[in-house]
Write a protein that holds these residues in place. Structure first.
Motif, PDB file in Angstrom:
ATOM      1  N   SER A  54       0.833  -1.198   0.000  1.00 40.90           N
ATOM      2  CA  SER A  54       0.000   0.000   0.000  1.00 40.90           C
ATOM      3  C   SER A  54       0.864   1.243   0.000  1.00 40.90           C
ATOM      4  CB  SER A  54      -0.922   0.031   1.227  1.00 40.90           C
ATOM      5  OG  SER A  54      -1.573   1.269   1.320  1.00 40.90           O
ATOM      6  N   MET A  55       0.642   2.131  -0.961  1.00 42.00           N
ATOM      7  CA  MET A  55       1.423   3.359  -1.032  1.00 42.00           C
ATOM      8  C   MET A  55       1.097   4.310   0.116  1.00 42.00           C
ATOM      9  SD  MET A  55       1.870   4.487  -4.964  1.00 42.00           S
ATOM     10  CE  MET A  55       2.728   3.469  -6.163  1.00 42.00           C
ATOM     11  N   HIS A  56       0.075   4.001   0.925  1.00 42.56           N
ATOM     12  CA  HIS A  56      -0.325   4.913   1.987  1.00 42.56           C
ATOM     13  C   HIS A  56       0.051   4.388   3.356  1.00 42.56           C
ATOM     14  CE1 HIS A  56      -2.444   7.409  -0.925  1.00 42.56           C
ATOM     15  NE2 HIS A  56      -2.875   6.294  -1.449  1.00 42.56           N
ATOM     16  N   ASP A  57       0.943   3.429   3.441  1.00 39.11           N
ATOM     17  CA  ASP A  57       1.500   2.957   4.696  1.00 39.11           C
ATOM     18  C   ASP A  57       2.687   3.853   5.034  1.00 39.11           C
ATOM     19  OD1 ASP A  57       2.709   1.673   6.793  1.00 39.11           O
ATOM     20  OD2 ASP A  57       2.267  -0.337   6.038  1.00 39.11           O
ATOM     21  N   ASN A  58       2.493   4.757   6.005  1.00 38.25           N
ATOM     22  CA  ASN A  58       3.493   5.789   6.267  1.00 38.25           C
ATOM     23  C   ASN A  58       4.738   5.276   6.959  1.00 38.25           C
ATOM     24  OD1 ASN A  58       1.927   7.886   5.149  1.00 38.25           O
ATOM     25  ND2 ASN A  58       0.796   8.147   7.048  1.00 38.25           N
ATOM     26  N   ASP A  59       4.636   4.165   7.660  1.00 31.99           N
ATOM     27  CA  ASP A  59       5.753   3.688   8.464  1.00 31.99           C
ATOM     28  C   ASP A  59       6.567   2.586   7.805  1.00 31.99           C
ATOM     29  OD1 ASP A  59       5.101   5.418  10.585  1.00 31.99           O
ATOM     30  OD2 ASP A  59       3.553   4.032  11.279  1.00 31.99           O
ATOM     31  N   ALA A  60       5.995   1.910   6.833  1.00 36.60           N
ATOM     32  CA  ALA A  60       6.691   0.793   6.202  1.00 36.60           C
ATOM     33  C   ALA A  60       7.755   1.292   5.235  1.00 36.60           C
ATOM     34  CB  ALA A  60       5.694  -0.095   5.458  1.00 36.60           C
ATOM     35  N   PRO A  61       8.799   0.504   5.033  1.00 34.94           N
ATOM     36  CA  PRO A  61       9.812   0.892   4.039  1.00 34.94           C
ATOM     37  C   PRO A  61       9.275   0.750   2.627  1.00 34.94           C
ATOM     38  CG  PRO A  61      10.261  -1.300   4.881  1.00 34.94           C
ATOM     39  CD  PRO A  61       9.115  -0.770   5.693  1.00 34.94           C
ATOM     40  N   ILE A  62       9.994   1.311   1.687  1.00 37.26           N
ATOM     41  CA  ILE A  62       9.656   1.151   0.279  1.00 37.26           C
ATOM     42  C   ILE A  62      10.859   0.559  -0.448  1.00 37.26           C
ATOM     43  CG2 ILE A  62       8.041   3.077   0.277  1.00 37.26           C
ATOM     44  CD1 ILE A  62      10.251   4.717  -1.194  1.00 37.26           C
ATOM     45  N   ILE A  63      10.623   0.074  -1.642  1.00 41.55           N
ATOM     46  CA  ILE A  63      11.688  -0.447  -2.502  1.00 41.55           C
ATOM     47  C   ILE A  63      11.854   0.509  -3.669  1.00 41.55           C
ATOM     48  CG2 ILE A  63      12.396  -2.318  -4.052  1.00 41.55           C
ATOM     49  CD1 ILE A  63      10.777  -4.232  -2.247  1.00 41.55           C
ATOM     50  N   GLY A  64      13.079   0.910  -3.922  1.00 37.88           N
ATOM     51  CA  GLY A  64      13.402   1.728  -5.087  1.00 37.88           C
ATOM     52  C   GLY A  64      14.387   0.985  -5.960  1.00 37.88           C
ATOM     53  N   ILE A  65      14.120   0.934  -7.252  1.00 39.44           N
ATOM     54  CA  ILE A  65      14.966   0.175  -8.179  1.00 39.44           C
ATOM     55  C   ILE A  65      15.443   1.097  -9.293  1.00 39.44           C
ATOM     56  CG2 ILE A  65      15.077  -1.760  -9.803  1.00 39.44           C
ATOM     57  CD1 ILE A  65      12.794  -3.051  -8.149  1.00 39.44           C
TER      58      ILE A  65
ATOM     59  N   TYR B 289       7.455  10.452 -20.826  1.00 38.20           N
ATOM     60  CA  TYR B 289       8.250  11.562 -20.309  1.00 38.20           C
ATOM     61  C   TYR B 289       7.330  12.620 -19.727  1.00 38.20           C
ATOM     62  CZ  TYR B 289      12.160   9.573 -22.920  1.00 38.20           C
ATOM     63  OH  TYR B 289      13.142   8.733 -23.394  1.00 38.20           O
ATOM     64  N   ALA B 290       7.776  13.209 -18.638  1.00 34.03           N
ATOM     65  CA  ALA B 290       7.080  14.351 -18.054  1.00 34.03           C
ATOM     66  C   ALA B 290       7.757  15.618 -18.559  1.00 34.03           C
ATOM     67  CB  ALA B 290       7.142  14.293 -16.530  1.00 34.03           C
ATOM     68  N   ASP B 291       6.962  16.572 -18.976  1.00 35.54           N
ATOM     69  CA  ASP B 291       7.517  17.825 -19.478  1.00 35.54           C
ATOM     70  C   ASP B 291       8.012  18.695 -18.328  1.00 35.54           C
ATOM     71  OD1 ASP B 291       7.052  17.359 -22.198  1.00 35.54           O
ATOM     72  OD2 ASP B 291       4.964  17.986 -22.023  1.00 35.54           O
ATOM     73  N   CYS B 292       9.128  19.371 -18.574  1.00 40.40           N
ATOM     74  CA  CYS B 292       9.623  20.345 -17.608  1.00 40.40           C
ATOM     75  C   CYS B 292       8.715  21.568 -17.592  1.00 40.40           C
ATOM     76  CB  CYS B 292      11.050  20.763 -17.970  1.00 40.40           C
ATOM     77  SG  CYS B 292      12.287  19.479 -17.656  1.00 40.40           S
ATOM     78  N   PRO B 293       8.625  22.266 -16.468  1.00 41.77           N
ATOM     79  CA  PRO B 293       9.394  22.102 -15.227  1.00 41.77           C
ATOM     80  C   PRO B 293       8.929  20.881 -14.442  1.00 41.77           C
ATOM     81  CG  PRO B 293       7.809  23.878 -14.983  1.00 41.77           C
ATOM     82  CD  PRO B 293       7.748  23.474 -16.419  1.00 41.77           C
ATOM     83  N   ALA B 294       9.889  20.222 -13.777  1.00 41.65           N
ATOM     84  CA  ALA B 294       9.617  18.977 -13.079  1.00 41.65           C
ATOM     85  C   ALA B 294       9.884  19.124 -11.591  1.00 41.65           C
ATOM     86  CB  ALA B 294      10.475  17.851 -13.652  1.00 41.65           C
ATOM     87  N   THR B 295       8.936  18.671 -10.788  1.00 45.32           N
ATOM     88  CA  THR B 295       9.027  18.628  -9.334  1.00 45.32           C
ATOM     89  C   THR B 295       8.612  17.237  -8.883  1.00 45.32           C
ATOM     90  OG1 THR B 295       6.729  19.320  -9.077  1.00 45.32           O
ATOM     91  CG2 THR B 295       8.398  21.071  -9.166  1.00 45.32           C
ATOM     92  N   PRO B 296       8.868  16.863  -7.626  1.00 45.43           N
ATOM     93  CA  PRO B 296       8.379  15.564  -7.158  1.00 45.43           C
ATOM     94  C   PRO B 296       6.874  15.405  -7.339  1.00 45.43           C
ATOM     95  CG  PRO B 296       9.964  16.443  -5.599  1.00 45.43           C
ATOM     96  CD  PRO B 296       9.704  17.537  -6.603  1.00 45.43           C
TER      97      PRO B 296
ATOM     98  N   LEU C 123       9.516  11.012  -4.061  1.00 42.28           N
ATOM     99  CA  LEU C 123       8.395  10.666  -4.935  1.00 42.28           C
ATOM    100  C   LEU C 123       7.316   9.918  -4.176  1.00 42.28           C
ATOM    101  CD1 LEU C 123      10.349   9.602  -8.139  1.00 42.28           C
ATOM    102  CD2 LEU C 123       8.720  11.489  -7.962  1.00 42.28           C
ATOM    103  N   HIS C 124       7.721   9.017  -3.285  1.00 42.53           N
ATOM    104  CA  HIS C 124       6.748   8.266  -2.480  1.00 42.53           C
ATOM    105  C   HIS C 124       5.916   9.218  -1.625  1.00 42.53           C
ATOM    106  CE1 HIS C 124       4.990   5.053  -0.148  1.00 42.53           C
ATOM    107  NE2 HIS C 124       5.525   5.509   0.974  1.00 42.53           N
ATOM    108  N   ARG C 125       6.569  10.166  -0.993  1.00 43.81           N
ATOM    109  CA  ARG C 125       5.839  11.126  -0.158  1.00 43.81           C
ATOM    110  C   ARG C 125       4.913  11.991  -0.999  1.00 43.81           C
ATOM    111  NH1 ARG C 125      11.103  12.779   3.582  1.00 43.81           N
ATOM    112  NH2 ARG C 125      10.935  11.018   5.046  1.00 43.81           N
ATOM    113  N   ALA C 126       5.393  12.395  -2.174  1.00 44.31           N
ATOM    114  CA  ALA C 126       4.543  13.197  -3.067  1.00 44.31           C
ATOM    115  C   ALA C 126       3.347  12.383  -3.546  1.00 44.31           C
ATOM    116  CB  ALA C 126       5.349  13.718  -4.244  1.00 44.31           C
ATOM    117  N   ALA C 127       3.564  11.091  -3.815  1.00 43.04           N
ATOM    118  CA  ALA C 127       2.490  10.235  -4.306  1.00 43.04           C
ATOM    119  C   ALA C 127       1.402  10.045  -3.257  1.00 43.04           C
ATOM    120  CB  ALA C 127       3.041   8.875  -4.715  1.00 43.04           C
ATOM    121  N   GLN C 128       1.779  10.117  -1.978  1.00 38.52           N
ATOM    122  CA  GLN C 128       0.793   9.938  -0.901  1.00 38.52           C
ATOM    123  C   GLN C 128      -0.195  11.100  -0.818  1.00 38.52           C
ATOM    124  OE1 GLN C 128       3.802   9.223   2.204  1.00 38.52           O
ATOM    125  NE2 GLN C 128       2.775   7.270   2.580  1.00 38.52           N
ATOM    126  N   VAL C 129       0.203  12.261  -1.337  1.00 41.58           N
ATOM    127  CA  VAL C 129      -0.692  13.424  -1.255  1.00 41.58           C
ATOM    128  C   VAL C 129      -1.185  13.854  -2.636  1.00 41.58           C
ATOM    129  CG1 VAL C 129       0.387  14.275   0.847  1.00 41.58           C
ATOM    130  CG2 VAL C 129       1.260  15.043  -1.367  1.00 41.58           C
TER     131      VAL C 129
END
Length: 310
Positions: free
Chosen positions: A2-13, A83-90, A302-308
């Motif tokens: 779940s992307m909304h589990d604030n305490d669990a770790p995440i995997i980044g590849i 691709y995401a167009d610039c300007p790019a933020t999280p 990105l994970h934190r941005a995705a949660q909101v």
């Protein structure tokens, strides 16, 4: 997961053409574990990619979400993340995460970045470096405004504004050097690695001067060695200098004030050292930044941005 589990770790590849690097990232940003293998997407079929991903994720069953960046999201990877167009933020990248499944594992692939430079109205693209840049910004290692260099096989020169990536330039200097010194006519006139020294700086000045075109200058390495004007052990250094000099000339055409302030550099230490020496020789200054945790910080941002992000 779940992307909304604030305490669990995440995997980044970070999954590129040549290498597979996976990280287990705690909610506070600490790297808990990592796996690195020379198993990039260029050497794997889809079944092999799936097996590698599932094996990696199975070792970290408590992860809340899996993110991936790099060539895994290209048109030769698992699934094209676009691709995401610039300007790019999280926040902007989080809104354009490409959600897919690799086997039974849900994966959010980070899109690359695209820009249309105002200075020359030319398009450019990057894939993979965007996550590293966001991590450096999130960790406070980069200024919110200015230019940052990422020397490498395909060097990136990135313009930041207000903490967002607004534009960038890609130069293939590293790949050109690797190919020229590995095979072909110029491979016969080089002996040893490129190093800082008189030959490097001479090549740098020739490449930066804006006289003859790059094709003519590069053949000049052979002529110099054959005529006894350049020792063969210095051939690689002269070639590298020419290529970096031409690249820096392009940078200064797009950003005339590029070398007037200290330039942050991110990348492998040996290549950053050559670029920093080149910048100093041309009257500027550079500082090399440690980036060992930049990608993991980028995934967490990105994970934190995705949660909101709706």
């Amino acid at each position: 997961m779940s992307m909304h589990d604030n305490d669990a770790p995440i995997i980044g590849i970070n999954w590129g053409s040549s290498n597979f690097r996976a990280f287990l990232i705690a909610a506070d940003g600490r790297m808990l574990d990592s796996v690195e293998q020379p198993r990039g997407i260029a050497g794997l079929d889809r079944m092999q990619m799936q097996a590698l991903l599932e094996q990696t994720v199975a070792a970290w069953p408590d992860a809340a979400a899996v993110y991936a960046c790099g060539m895994v999201g290209s048109n030769i990877g698992w699934s094209d993340a676009g691709y995401a167009d610039c300007p790019a933020t999280p926040q902007r990248l989080a809104a354009q995460l490409h959600h897919t499944r690799i086997g039974q594992v849900p994966v959010a692939i980070v899109p690359g970045l695209a820009c249309q430079r105002a200075q020359d109205d030319a398009p450019d693209i990057m894939r993979g470096e965007e996550t590293e840049l966001l991590g450096l910004l999130a960790g406070g290692a980069l200024p919110l405004d200015g230019l940052v260099a990422l020397p490498g096989t395909h060097s990136k020169w990135v313009q930041l504004q207000g903490g967002a990536v607004v534009s960038f330039l890609t130069a293939m200097s590293g790949e050109i050097f690797d190919r020229l010194t590995a095979a072909g006519l110029l491979a016969s006139v080089v002996d040893g690695p490129a190093v800082e020294g008189a030959a490097f700086f001479d090549g740098l000045q020739h490449g930066h001067a804006g006289g003859l075109g790059l094709g003519s200058l590069l053949f000049g390495a052979r002529a110099r060695v054959i005529r006894g004007q350049l020792p063969r052990p210095d051939g690689a250094s002269w070639l590298r200098g020419v290529l970096i000099g031409a690249e820096l000339a392009d940078v200064r055409r797009l950003w005339p004030a590029a070398l007037q302030v200290p330039l942050p550099m991110v990348g492998a230490a040996p290549v950053c050292a050559l670029y920093a020496a080149a910048v100093h020789a041309l009257g500027g200054s550079a500082r090399t930044l440690l980036s060992h945790d930049a990608v993991t910080r980028g995934f967490l941002a990105l994970h934190r941005a995705a949660q909101v992000t709706p």
